[in-house]
Design a protein around this motif. Structure first.
Motif, PDB file in Angstrom:
ATOM      1  N   TRP A   1      15.814  12.533  53.028  1.00 52.37           N
ATOM      2  CA  TRP A   1      15.033  12.563  51.782  1.00 52.37           C
ATOM      3  C   TRP A   1      15.771  13.367  50.709  1.00 52.37           C
ATOM      4  O   TRP A   1      15.827  12.958  49.545  1.00 52.37           O
ATOM      5  CB  TRP A   1      13.657  13.175  52.046  1.00 52.37           C
TER       6      TRP A   1
ATOM      7  N   THR B   1      16.938  11.722  47.275  1.00 53.40           N
ATOM      8  CA  THR B   1      16.429  12.278  46.019  1.00 53.40           C
ATOM      9  C   THR B   1      17.580  12.719  45.119  1.00 53.40           C
ATOM     10  O   THR B   1      17.603  12.413  43.922  1.00 53.40           O
ATOM     11  CB  THR B   1      15.501  13.475  46.323  1.00 53.40           C
TER      12      THR B   1
ATOM     13  N   LYS C   1      19.464   9.878  43.492  1.00 51.20           N
ATOM     14  CA  LYS C   1      18.783   9.344  42.309  1.00 51.20           C
ATOM     15  C   LYS C   1      18.987  10.261  41.104  1.00 51.20           C
ATOM     16  O   LYS C   1      19.116   9.799  39.974  1.00 51.20           O
ATOM     17  CB  LYS C   1      17.289   9.175  42.593  1.00 51.20           C
ATOM     18  N   MET C   2      18.995  11.576  41.374  1.00 52.96           N
ATOM     19  CA  MET C   2      19.152  12.526  40.261  1.00 52.96           C
ATOM     20  C   MET C   2      20.519  12.384  39.588  1.00 52.96           C
ATOM     21  O   MET C   2      20.652  12.574  38.384  1.00 52.96           O
ATOM     22  CB  MET C   2      18.976  13.972  40.772  1.00 52.96           C
TER      23      MET C   2
ATOM     24  N   ARG D   1      22.492   9.676  39.683  1.00 54.15           N
ATOM     25  CA  ARG D   1      22.896   8.295  39.393  1.00 54.15           C
ATOM     26  C   ARG D   1      23.244   8.109  37.919  1.00 54.15           C
ATOM     27  O   ARG D   1      24.216   7.450  37.576  1.00 54.15           O
ATOM     28  CB  ARG D   1      21.757   7.345  39.797  1.00 54.15           C
TER      29      ARG D   1
ATOM     30  N   ASN E   1      13.511   4.979  38.784  1.00 54.35           N
ATOM     31  CA  ASN E   1      14.802   4.524  39.301  1.00 54.35           C
ATOM     32  C   ASN E   1      14.777   3.023  39.524  1.00 54.35           C
ATOM     33  O   ASN E   1      13.754   2.368  39.318  1.00 54.35           O
ATOM     34  CB  ASN E   1      15.125   5.271  40.598  1.00 54.35           C
ATOM     35  N   GLU E   2      15.911   2.511  39.983  1.00 56.62           N
ATOM     36  CA  GLU E   2      16.002   1.058  40.165  1.00 56.62           C
ATOM     37  C   GLU E   2      14.966   0.531  41.150  1.00 56.62           C
ATOM     38  O   GLU E   2      14.579  -0.628  41.086  1.00 56.62           O
ATOM     39  CB  GLU E   2      17.408   0.685  40.639  1.00 56.62           C
ATOM     40  N   ASP E   3      14.511   1.413  42.078  1.00 60.65           N
ATOM     41  CA  ASP E   3      13.499   0.979  43.045  1.00 60.65           C
ATOM     42  C   ASP E   3      12.093   1.006  42.448  1.00 60.65           C
ATOM     43  O   ASP E   3      11.105   0.742  43.141  1.00 60.65           O
ATOM     44  CB  ASP E   3      13.549   1.848  44.306  1.00 60.65           C
TER      45      ASP E   3
ATOM     46  N   ARG F   1      10.445   3.591  41.251  1.00 57.06           N
ATOM     47  CA  ARG F   1       9.710   4.824  41.553  1.00 57.06           C
ATOM     48  C   ARG F   1      10.408   5.999  40.882  1.00 57.06           C
ATOM     49  O   ARG F   1      11.606   5.964  40.654  1.00 57.06           O
ATOM     50  CB  ARG F   1       9.699   5.084  43.062  1.00 57.06           C
ATOM     51  N   THR F   2       9.632   7.046  40.603  1.00 57.81           N
ATOM     52  CA  THR F   2      10.268   8.284  40.136  1.00 57.81           C
ATOM     53  C   THR F   2      10.918   8.967  41.339  1.00 57.81           C
ATOM     54  O   THR F   2      10.741   8.533  42.477  1.00 57.81           O
ATOM     55  CB  THR F   2       9.229   9.261  39.553  1.00 57.81           C
ATOM     56  N   LEU F   3      11.606  10.048  41.058  1.00 57.67           N
ATOM     57  CA  LEU F   3      12.228  10.799  42.159  1.00 57.67           C
ATOM     58  C   LEU F   3      11.210  11.204  43.203  1.00 57.67           C
ATOM     59  O   LEU F   3      11.501  11.244  44.392  1.00 57.67           O
ATOM     60  CB  LEU F   3      12.870  12.073  41.613  1.00 57.67           C
TER      61      LEU F   3
ATOM     62  N   LEU G   1      23.692   0.575  33.111  1.00 52.92           N
ATOM     63  CA  LEU G   1      23.924   1.669  34.052  1.00 52.92           C
ATOM     64  C   LEU G   1      25.318   2.261  33.851  1.00 52.92           C
ATOM     65  O   LEU G   1      26.248   1.548  33.474  1.00 52.92           O
ATOM     66  CB  LEU G   1      23.788   1.153  35.486  1.00 52.92           C
TER      67      LEU G   1
END
Lengths: 214, 789
Positions: A142, A146, A149-150, A152, B164-166, B168-170, B224
């Protein structure tokens, strides 16, 4: 945590990392087409797994540091910190920064595992132990997801693999380095003289931060 | 309204270096920002964002500027005001602190609110026209910023989330849950920015639109980021970017701009492309929904009946109150996870009991549950203070249980509920008490709905409680409740619910009454029930009723639930009763039934069976069979250990008798077991000890983190034939060699068996151990083999 201004630590007090029951069963040796279970077994094991999940208090920390130097068998960090291991150095060869991670399921589950064992409930103890082990892995998954994503939008990503002290040639003494850099007292962790993390179901890891290229 | 595009990356092009405080640099070079923002206005922007993205205390403190938050924000707004002139608008830009707010992170919610309030004060002093809270990666942090603005001024405030691309937020929030939570909390516009390009953002906006009672906002990146020739670039040019302008507007976006990688030319392209296009405004959406941080649950006649799980309530329970007093949350988590797995879509949370601070306990429990289950929460308390504390920190849109027509509730609780935008359960009673008839209750429902309407509530935000009274006291009570539910459904058209368990107090087999009442309430139009989803037959009857009332389309959920039911194992054995006594003893060991084994053995002994024959002909073959099944993977570890536990219980019965029958029989080998020095992992070693004892070995377990000299001394003292060593870490496994060397030096002739995650046969060979055991079963086999020679 260091003089490196780009580095900072993020603490997570509640990490929603719940392993799937099938991964817990698999860790205990369950094989889908081979293992035979009675309906009663399924429900009692399910209850113990649920109890284990409820006992886990998943917390974690992340710290981002600049890599100041690479060599074939080590990487250097600010303030004279260094990780020495060929495999780790190879993993991080394209990384400009490193991500240090810590995860713990807390003390309640480990206390319960010991208590169950002492009270003669070894089968419950091993199920709880597997829940905690899977949860600890999930916490690091996780944290990596996480953080990925931060970063990216910076055009960066984490190395696919992570590395923990004690594996390959990376000395377990590095647990003390990561512990200090992440300030893990805040997660109520401590290190024994032999570099074991307490509570037992706690893990540290290192991953590299790379630029995304075409 | 057209907003601006990227600022930071554009200022870097104008000379802003990396590694400095961007806010400070702009204050030292205001002309660069003024020039850029004027370009945005010329390109068509009607508003620009103040350059205060990192203007909160934690961010400024990274540059030693934490003491100058108000001054920096005030001054930066004034710079943008120069660029805006008389006609342009300036939005006060607020963004993330870089820390994670509780419940995910360690920053207390109220601390986050105060951080933002400090920034808001500076922005207001600078003279912003409205606020945009943007690039928020966590809904809870966005909520804290939104509350900070709303508690500081009456200016409009927009909230923009980064998905995000999915999608959802973080922290896992989807666009619909974010929208519902933020618009309920009073945002004037909600939307998304950054992270993805316009293509993905279009999907997020389209998902939000059916639930949007307020304008939507979009500020996509120019695609992106990628690294090309050492530079970070975005892959979409102004022309390609501009093509999405009309699509976003048509999808309902009313505030449009750009984020990372965009520039005035991108905004100019948007401006020309959207000219003349108006958002297709839909009717004000009508829905009833609560959310958690990760999930939206809709309630209404078109959906299967919503189960509100009732078990998180200390009343009548033993473990939960104890744990709440001790500050533990395990039982709360367990009840929550069980109810969610059992079918509850909302969880009622009540922690009211004597001897605790209900406010403190409720906030702790709400924070715990907000991350451990996806199920939205229903805050259940008689105290307005407790409910407000919970609503403030709950990262979603909660349901309140409950608001009645009592004066105190209407005057105190209703404004609190409205401030946080919570749905509420309307309890149709007033200061006169509980009306006996449905007609009287209807009047109260109408009155409360009218008053709630003045706070902005609609009927969709309310669920009427049918007020279920116990039928053992008044047999007409259930009928009146059902009448009220029918009136809510057919005439007043508001959601209604029934609290099932009240109806059956004082009657035997309460579950039967509850389940019958569930079906009747659903038949009369109830859209929710408060119940224990784990009650016997409740969920099947609820799901069957959903089929019969046409709420489960094509009976899909019912069919899925029935086909997913556990099927008996293909090798399920016959019932115990159909087997003879000796076979039952064998089966009890094999199936790990430790409760049954002692009585069965006592019965066998009473019937004249000899202890040694029971041991050799039933118990040993059964435990051996368990090992064989484990070897073939037909058993897995818990089953093997359950057999061992049953065997242990059997040995405790027979061992004294065996010793009495044959006092001179030779004991099996003595085995020393230890987890080596420095290692604290001992569960594997403990299991080996259990298994070996079952086979009659004299096991001396020295525990974990054991010094080598202690192991050697004990082996000498006891004359141990075998030493078993365990280690889990590469750093501690070297201690095994120390023990082996020391033992040999002392001239002891023990065999060494090693095990643990990091060792193997090769390591055993290397350090001079006699064998490696991969698991407890293998350890038993080796020990038996050695002791038989």
């Amino acid at each position: 945590m260091t003089s490196d201004t780009s580095s900072k630590i993020i603490y997570f007090d509640n990490i929603p990392a719940t392993p799937e029951k099938k991964s817990i069963m698999s860790r205990l040796g369950y094989r889908t087409r081979l293992t035979t279970l009675q309906p009663g077994d399924i429900s009692s094991m399910g209850e113990t797994i649920n109890l284990g999940l409820a006992l886990c208090r998943n917390r974690g920390a992340l710290g981002r540091l600049t890599i100041t130097d690479h060599s074939d068998d080590s990487i250097s960090l600010p303030d004279g910190n260094c990780f020495e291991d060929k495999q780790l150095a190879r993993l991080l060869r394209h990384s400009e920064e490193v991500l240090l991670m810590a995860g713990t399921t807390g003390s309640e589950i480990t206390t319960s595992i010991s208590r169950e064992m002492e009270e003669g409930n070894a089968s419950r103890a091993v199920i709880l132990d597997a829940v905690a082990s899977c949860s600890a892995d999930m916490i690091l998954d996780w944290l990596m997801e996480t953080f990925n994503k931060m970063i990216r939008k910076e055009g960066r990503k984490l190395t696919r693999r992570r590395f923990s002290p004690g594996f390959s040639e990376l000395s377990l003494n590095n647990q003390a380095v990561i512990f200090r850099l992440l300030g893990l007292e805040r997660l109520n962790l401590h290190l024994t003289d032999s570099m074991m993390l307490v509570p037992e179901k706690s893990v540290l890891a290192i991953a590299g931060i790379e630029r995304i290229t075409n | 309204m057209l907003l601006d595009g990227a600022t930071g990356t554009e200022l870097q092009k104008k000379g802003m270096p990396s590694g400095v405080s961007p806010e400070k640099w702009v204050l030292e070079n205001p002309d660069a920002l003024i020039a850029l923002q004027r370009e945005y206005f010329q390109a068509g922007s009607k508003a620009v964002l103040s350059f205060t993205f990192g203007g909160n205390h934690p961010k400024l403190d990274e540059y030693g500027l934490g003491d100058a938050v108000r001054e920096i924000n005030r001054s930066l707004v004034k710079v943008s005001r120069q660029a805006a002139g008389k006609d342009g608008l300036v939005a006060g830009d607020i963004s993330a602190t870089g820390r994670f707010v509780q419940p995910f992170g360690d920053l207390p919610f109220e601390a986050a609110v105060n951080i933002y309030k400090e920034q808001v004060a500076g922005l207001l002093e600078g003279g912003v026209d409205f606020f945009i809270i943007e690039t928020m990666i966590d809904l809870q942090e966005a909520r804290s910023a939104l509350l900070a603005v709303k508690e500081s001024c009456d200016l409009p405030v927009c909230v923009s989330i980064t998905f995000n691309e999915d999608g959802r937020t973080l922290t896992g929030t989807d666009p619909v849950s974010a929208l519902i939570a933020l618009q309920a909390l009073g945002a004037d516009a909600v939307g998304c920015n950054c992270s993805t390009g316009p293509q993905n953002m279009l999907k997020f906006v389209q998902a939000m639109r059916p639930f949007a009672k307020i304008p939507l906002l979009a500020k996509p990146n120019a695609g992106l980021p990628k690294l090309i020739d050492g530079c970070t670039v975005f892959d979409m040019d102004p022309e390609e970017f501009g093509k999405y302008g009309p699509k976003l507007v048509e999808a309902g976006v009313m505030l449009l701009g750009g984020c990372c990688g965009t520039s005035p030319s991108y905004i100019a392209r948007l401006e020309s492309n959207i000219k003349g296009i108006k958002p297709l405004l839909s009717k004000q959406p009508v829905f009833s929904a609560v959310t958690s941080i990760r999930k939206t649950v809709q309630i209404g006649p078109e959906f299967p009946v919503t189960i509100i799980g009732e078990r998180i309530n200390p009343t009548g329970k033993k473990t939960l109150p104890e744990e709440l007093r001790q500050g533990k949350t395990t039982e709360v988590r367990r009840l929550a996870m069980e109810q969610a797995a059992g079918g509850a879509q909302i969880l009622d949370v009540n922690v009211g009991m004597p001897g605790i601070s209900e406010v403190k306990k409720m906030t702790e429990v709400v924070e715990t549950l907000a991350t451990c289950v996806e199920t939205p929460l229903c805050i259940d308390s008689s105290s307005t203070e407790v409910i407000e504390a919970a609503l403030r920190i709950y990262p979603g849109r909660a349901l309140i249980n409950s608001i009645s027509a009592e004066k105190a509730k209407l005057e105190k609780l209703l404004p609190v509920a409205a401030k946080y935008g919570a749905m509420f359960i309307l309890l149709p009673l007033d200061d006169e008490g509980i009306p006996g008839t449905a007609l009287e209750r209807e009047a109260i429902v109408v009155k409360v709905c009218d008053i709630a309407g003045s706070y902005g509530y609609t009927k969709q935000d309310i669920i009427v409680d049918g007020l279920v009274m116990t039928v053992s006291a008044d047999q007409e009570a259930a009928k009146e409740t059902l009448k009220l539910i029918r009136w809510c459904s057919e005439e007043f058209q508001v959601n209604s619910l029934a609290g099932l368990s009240n109806v059956s107090f004082g009657l035997p087999d309460r579950g039967i009454i509850n389940n019958a009442f569930l079906a009747m309430a659903m038949g009369n139009g109830a859209t929710a029930v408060i119940a224990n989803p784990d009650s016997e037959d409740l969920m099947p009857i609820k799901m069957a009723s959903d089929v019969l009332t046409g709420k489960d389309k094509n009976s899909a959920k019912f069919i899925t639930s029935r086909t997913a039911k556990e099927k008996p194992s293909r090798e399920a054995r016959g019932s115990m009763e159909s087997r003879g006594l000796l076979e039952q003893i064998f089966d009890s060991i094999l199936s790990g039934n430790r409760e049954a084994i002692a009585p069965l053995l006592q019965k066998a002994l009473a019937e004249g069976h000899k202890p040694d024959s029971l041991m050799s002909q039933q118990l040993i073959p059964a435990i051996a069979r368990s090992g064989e099944l484990f070897d073939k993977r037909e058993y897995f570890l818990p089953q093997l250990i359950q057999s061992a536990e049953a065997m242990k219980a059997a040995v405790e019965v027979l061992e004294p008798l065996l010793k009495a029958d044959a006092p001179d029989a030779p004991a099996k080998a003595t085995i020393i077991l230890a987890t080596v020095k420095g290692d604290i992992h001992d569960i594997g070693k403990n299991i080996v000890a259990l298994m070996l004892r079952n086979y009659g070995f004299n096991v001396i377990d020295l525990g974990k983190d054991v010094d080598a000299p202690l192991i050697v001394d004990k082996a000498k003292e006891t004359g141990a034939e075998i030493i078993g060593l365990s280690a889990l870490m590469t750093t501690t496994m070297v201690q095994m060699k120390t023990v082996i060397d020391m033992t040999k030096t002392k001239g002891l002739r023990c065999k060494f068996l090693i095990g643990g995650a990091v060792v193997n046969q090769a390591y055993a060979d290397e350090i001079g151990a006699d064998a490696y055991a991969a698991d407890a079963q293998a350890a038993v086999k080796i020990a038996r083999e050695w002791s038989s020679k």
